[in-house]
Scaffold this motif. Structure first.
Motif, PDB file in Angstrom:
ATOM      1  N   SER A  78      40.533 -14.690  20.774  1.00 51.55           N
ATOM      2  CA  SER A  78      39.270 -14.569  20.051  1.00 51.55           C
ATOM      3  C   SER A  78      39.017 -15.755  19.134  1.00 51.55           C
ATOM      4  CB  SER A  78      39.267 -13.271  19.228  1.00 51.55           C
ATOM      5  OG  SER A  78      39.330 -12.153  20.079  1.00 51.55           O
ATOM      6  N   LYS A  79      40.091 -16.337  18.572  1.00 51.44           N
ATOM      7  CA  LYS A  79      39.923 -17.464  17.656  1.00 51.44           C
ATOM      8  C   LYS A  79      39.352 -18.685  18.367  1.00 51.44           C
ATOM      9  CE  LYS A  79      43.451 -16.061  14.329  1.00 51.44           C
ATOM     10  NZ  LYS A  79      44.711 -16.392  13.646  1.00 51.44           N
ATOM     11  N   PHE A  80      39.481 -18.733  19.692  1.00 56.44           N
ATOM     12  CA  PHE A  80      38.922 -19.847  20.459  1.00 56.44           C
ATOM     13  C   PHE A  80      37.580 -19.471  21.087  1.00 56.44           C
ATOM     14  CE2 PHE A  80      43.649 -20.666  21.338  1.00 56.44           C
ATOM     15  CZ  PHE A  80      43.784 -21.364  20.150  1.00 56.44           C
ATOM     16  N   ARG A  81      37.104 -18.268  20.802  1.00 56.06           N
ATOM     17  CA  ARG A  81      35.894 -17.782  21.449  1.00 56.06           C
ATOM     18  C   ARG A  81      34.704 -17.653  20.498  1.00 56.06           C
ATOM     19  NH1 ARG A  81      36.377 -16.619  27.099  1.00 56.06           N
ATOM     20  NH2 ARG A  81      38.515 -17.195  27.581  1.00 56.06           N
ATOM     21  N   ASN A  82      34.965 -17.344  19.247  1.00 59.33           N
ATOM     22  CA  ASN A  82      33.871 -17.146  18.303  1.00 59.33           C
ATOM     23  C   ASN A  82      33.426 -18.469  17.712  1.00 59.33           C
ATOM     24  OD1 ASN A  82      34.057 -14.343  18.700  1.00 59.33           O
ATOM     25  ND2 ASN A  82      35.684 -14.186  17.187  1.00 59.33           N
ATOM     26  N   SER A  83      32.190 -18.850  18.030  1.00 59.26           N
ATOM     27  CA  SER A  83      31.640 -20.133  17.556  1.00 59.26           C
ATOM     28  C   SER A  83      32.533 -21.311  17.947  1.00 59.26           C
ATOM     29  CB  SER A  83      31.447 -20.098  16.032  1.00 59.26           C
ATOM     30  OG  SER A  83      30.607 -19.035  15.667  1.00 59.26           O
ATOM     31  N   SER A  84      32.873 -21.375  19.227  1.00 62.39           N
ATOM     32  CA  SER A  84      33.724 -22.460  19.732  1.00 62.39           C
ATOM     33  C   SER A  84      33.016 -23.799  19.612  1.00 62.39           C
ATOM     34  CB  SER A  84      34.084 -22.220  21.200  1.00 62.39           C
ATOM     35  OG  SER A  84      34.926 -21.113  21.343  1.00 62.39           O
ATOM     36  N   PRO A  85      33.772 -24.891  19.431  1.00 61.92           N
ATOM     37  CA  PRO A  85      33.148 -26.214  19.388  1.00 61.92           C
ATOM     38  C   PRO A  85      32.499 -26.557  20.730  1.00 61.92           C
ATOM     39  CG  PRO A  85      35.538 -26.399  19.510  1.00 61.92           C
ATOM     40  CD  PRO A  85      35.231 -24.963  19.263  1.00 61.92           C
ATOM     41  N   ARG A  86      31.534 -27.437  20.703  1.00 56.84           N
ATOM     42  CA  ARG A  86      30.756 -27.740  21.915  1.00 56.84           C
ATOM     43  C   ARG A  86      31.616 -28.387  22.995  1.00 56.84           C
ATOM     44  NH1 ARG A  86      26.392 -31.671  23.679  1.00 56.84           N
ATOM     45  NH2 ARG A  86      25.274 -30.424  25.215  1.00 56.84           N
ATOM     46  N   TYR A  87      32.639 -29.120  22.594  1.00 53.74           N
ATOM     47  CA  TYR A  87      33.453 -29.818  23.581  1.00 53.74           C
ATOM     48  C   TYR A  87      34.544 -28.931  24.176  1.00 53.74           C
ATOM     49  CZ  TYR A  87      31.306 -34.376  22.632  1.00 53.74           C
ATOM     50  OH  TYR A  87      30.424 -35.425  22.538  1.00 53.74           O
ATOM     51  N   LEU A  88      34.340 -27.621  24.109  1.00 53.58           N
ATOM     52  CA  LEU A  88      35.247 -26.651  24.725  1.00 53.58           C
ATOM     53  C   LEU A  88      34.429 -25.713  25.599  1.00 53.58           C
ATOM     54  CD1 LEU A  88      37.954 -25.129  25.032  1.00 53.58           C
ATOM     55  CD2 LEU A  88      37.429 -23.931  22.898  1.00 53.58           C
ATOM     56  N   ILE A  89      34.805 -25.621  26.878  1.00 56.19           N
ATOM     57  CA  ILE A  89      34.162 -24.694  27.810  1.00 56.19           C
ATOM     58  C   ILE A  89      35.252 -23.814  28.429  1.00 56.19           C
ATOM     59  CG2 ILE A  89      32.782 -24.407  29.901  1.00 56.19           C
ATOM     60  CD1 ILE A  89      31.074 -25.748  27.939  1.00 56.19           C
ATOM     61  N   HIS A  90      35.027 -22.489  28.403  1.00 58.08           N
ATOM     62  CA  HIS A  90      35.957 -21.550  29.022  1.00 58.08           C
ATOM     63  C   HIS A  90      35.451 -21.140  30.403  1.00 58.08           C
ATOM     64  CE1 HIS A  90      38.285 -20.813  25.336  1.00 58.08           C
ATOM     65  NE2 HIS A  90      37.139 -20.827  24.697  1.00 58.08           N
ATOM     66  N   TYR A  91      36.381 -20.981  31.338  1.00 54.17           N
ATOM     67  CA  TYR A  91      36.035 -20.370  32.626  1.00 54.17           C
ATOM     68  C   TYR A  91      36.291 -18.866  32.566  1.00 54.17           C
ATOM     69  CZ  TYR A  91      36.591 -18.557  37.311  1.00 54.17           C
ATOM     70  OH  TYR A  91      36.491 -17.772  38.413  1.00 54.17           O
ATOM     71  N   ARG A  92      37.458 -18.470  32.089  1.00 52.79           N
ATOM     72  CA  ARG A  92      37.929 -17.083  32.190  1.00 52.79           C
ATOM     73  C   ARG A  92      37.353 -16.160  31.105  1.00 52.79           C
ATOM     74  NH1 ARG A  92      43.462 -15.478  30.498  1.00 52.79           N
ATOM     75  NH2 ARG A  92      44.086 -16.017  32.616  1.00 52.79           N
ATOM     76  N   ALA A  93      37.410 -14.857  31.403  1.00 49.54           N
ATOM     77  CA  ALA A  93      37.047 -13.839  30.424  1.00 49.54           C
ATOM     78  C   ALA A  93      38.019 -13.892  29.247  1.00 49.54           C
ATOM     79  CB  ALA A  93      37.064 -12.460  31.065  1.00 49.54           C
ATOM     80  N   SER A  94      37.621 -13.333  28.116  1.00 48.09           N
ATOM     81  CA  SER A  94      38.447 -13.361  26.912  1.00 48.09           C
ATOM     82  C   SER A  94      39.523 -12.275  26.935  1.00 48.09           C
ATOM     83  CB  SER A  94      37.562 -13.163  25.679  1.00 48.09           C
ATOM     84  OG  SER A  94      37.052 -11.834  25.663  1.00 48.09           O
TER      85      SER A  94
END
Length: 375
Positions: free
Chosen positions: A115-131
Motif C-alpha cells: 500500500s505504501k507504494f500505491r497511495n499517491s505513487s510518484p509519476r515515474y512508477l507504474i504498476h502492472y499487478r494488483a495490490s
C-alpha cells in the motif's frame, strides 16, 4: 533528474533496461521465474528485429532479496539507463523510492503490491499487478463466502510488506464485521517460525492467511499441523506458489493462493496461449509457474507500449501511453489505468491448483482515471 524528454533509444541505437532480482538465495525461484518470463518476450522481440531495428538490452543483477544489494545493483544498472523493470519486494523498492519521487529513476512493473507504494505513487512508477490489498480482499472473500470461515489469523514477514498487509487485512475484516483472530511474524530471510506457530495455534483460527515467502510458510504450516491445527484453512499470497504442490503431496493440504495473473496452465486467453507456446519452445526444461507468466505478461505489456510509441520514443511518451489506458483487453487480461495507485491490472485470481480453472475475483478498488482510449 531525468528529463521527461529522455530518449528511450540510446545513441548506440539500443534500448537499455535493467532489473535487480533475487536470482539466488531463499526467494530465487520467484526471481528467476520473473526474469525468465520477461526474457521470453524480450528475446522474441530481438529475434524479430527489435524496436525499429534497435535491440532491447535487458540486464538483470542478483540482489539475493537484500535491499543493500539491490541499491548497489541499481547504481550499476543506472549507468546504462534510468529505466528499471520488475524489482521484487517492498524492502528493495523502498531503497529507490526517494529517487522515483525526485524523478532520478523510473520503474516499470515491480513485483510489489504494498500500500505504501500505491497511495499517491510518484509519476515515474507504474504498476502492472494488483495490490496486496486486492489480493487479501480476494482471499478473505474466498475464506468467508465460499468456505464459511470467520476466525482469521495472519502469519507475515516482519517488514513493510507484511506490516502493511496486517493493516489491510484488519480493515478488510472490519468491513465484514470481523476482527483479526491473531497475528504473528517471522524475520525476513530466516525460517524461524517457532514463536509465530505458538501464537497462531493458541488462537485456534479456522483460517490462516500467510503473507510470506515460501520457505518460512512451508515450515510454519508444517509446524501448525504438527501442533494440532488440523482443521484450519491455509491461504496465502502468490509468493507461496512454489510450495503449493509440495504441501499437497506431503500433508494433503489444499493451500489456496492468490494470483495477479490467470492460470498459466488453463487460461484460454490469447496471451496465456502464446505464453505456453513460447515456454514450450524456448524453456522446455523449466516448469511453468504463475510468476513465470507474470514476468511474461508484464514484459508483453511493456513491449506493446514501446511498439506503439515507436522510434524516437521518450519517457514522457511511455508514461502518457500507460496513463491513457482505459478498459483495454490485452490478450484476455483487462487493463485500466488507476491514477491514484498508478496501476494497470486490478483483477485477482484464486489459485486452487494447476489442474483446475482459477476463479477471478474483482476486489474493491479506487475509481479509474477518466482517460481517452488508445487509438
Amino acid at each position: 533528474t531525468i528529463s521527461p524528454n529522455h530518449l528511450l533509444i540510446s545513441k548506440d541505437k539500443n534500448f537499455y533496461l535493467g532489473s535487480t532480482l533475487p536470482l539466488s538465495g531463499s526467494v530465487s525461484m520467484i526471481g528467476r521465474d520473473i526474469n525468465y518470463g520477461a526474457n521470453l518476450v524480450f528475446n522474441k522481440l530481438n529475434r524479430s528485429g527489435g524496436l525499429n531495428g534497435s535491440l532491447l538490452k535487458f540486464s538483470t543483477l542478483d540482489d539475493r532479496y537484500d535491499p543493500f544489494n539491490a541499491m548497489e545493483n541499481i547504481k550499476e544498472l543506472s549507468t546504462n539507463s534510468p529505466l528499471l523493470f520488475g524489482m521484487l519486494g517492498a524492502e528493495s523498492v523502498s531503497t529507490i523510492f526517494p529517487m522515483l519521487e525526485t524523478n532520478q529513476l523510473a520503474l516499470m512493473f515491480p513485483v510489489a503490491g504494498d500500500s505504501k507504494f500505491r497511495n499517491s505513487s510518484p509519476r515515474y512508477l507504474i504498476h502492472y499487478r494488483a495490490s496486496i490489498e486486492q489480493e487479501l480482499e480476494a482471499l478473505v472473500e474466498y475464506a468467508v463466502k465460499i468456505k464459511r470461515r470467520r476466525k482469521i489469523a495472519i502469519f507475515y514477514e516482519a517488514n513493510w510488506w507484511g506490516e502493511g498487509a496486517v493493516e489491510n487485512l484488519e480493515a478488510i475484516l472490519k468491513k465484514r464485521g470481523l476482527k483479526l483472530q491473531a497475528k504473528a511474524s517471522y524475520i525476513q530471510n530466516t525460517p524461524n517460525v517457532a514463536t509465530a506457530t505458538k501464537t497462531i495455534v493458541a488462537s485456534k483460527p479456522d483460517a490462516v492467511i500467510c503473507v510470506s515467502q515460501s520457505r518460512p510458510a512451508y515450515h510454519f504450516i508444517q509446524s501448525c499441523l504438527n501442533s494440532g491445527l488440523q482443521n484450519s484453512l491455509f491461504l496465502g499470497v502468490g509468493e507461496l506458489a512454489p510450495i503449493q504442490k509440495i504441501i499437497k503431496k506431503s500433508r494433503g493440504i489444499n493451500l489456496v493462493i492468490s494470483s495477479v495473473v490467470p492460470s498459466p496452465w488453463k487460461d484460454k486467453g490469447a496471451l496465456a496461449k502464446q505464453f505456453r507456446a513460447d515456454a514450450k519452445k524456448y524453456l522446455a526444461n523449466r516448469k511453468i509457474s504463475q510468476f513465470l507468466f507474470e514476468g511474461y505478461a508484464a514484459a508483453a505489456v511493456l513491449v506493446a507500449a514501446l511498439k506503439k510509441i515507436e522510434k524516437g520514443a521518450t519517457l514522457e511518451n511511455l508514461l502518457q501511453y500507460f496513463e491513457n489506458i482505459k478498459l483495454v483487453r490485452f490478450g484476455g487480461i483487462s487493463l485500466s489505468f488507476n491514477s491514484k495507485e498508478r496501476s494497470l491490472c486490478h483483477d485477482v485470481w484464486i489459485n486452487e491448483g494447476s489442474g483446475v480453472e482459477w476463479t477471478k475475483v474483482k476486489p474493491i478498488q479506487a475509481k479509474p482515471i477518466q482517460a481517452k482510449p488508445i487509438q
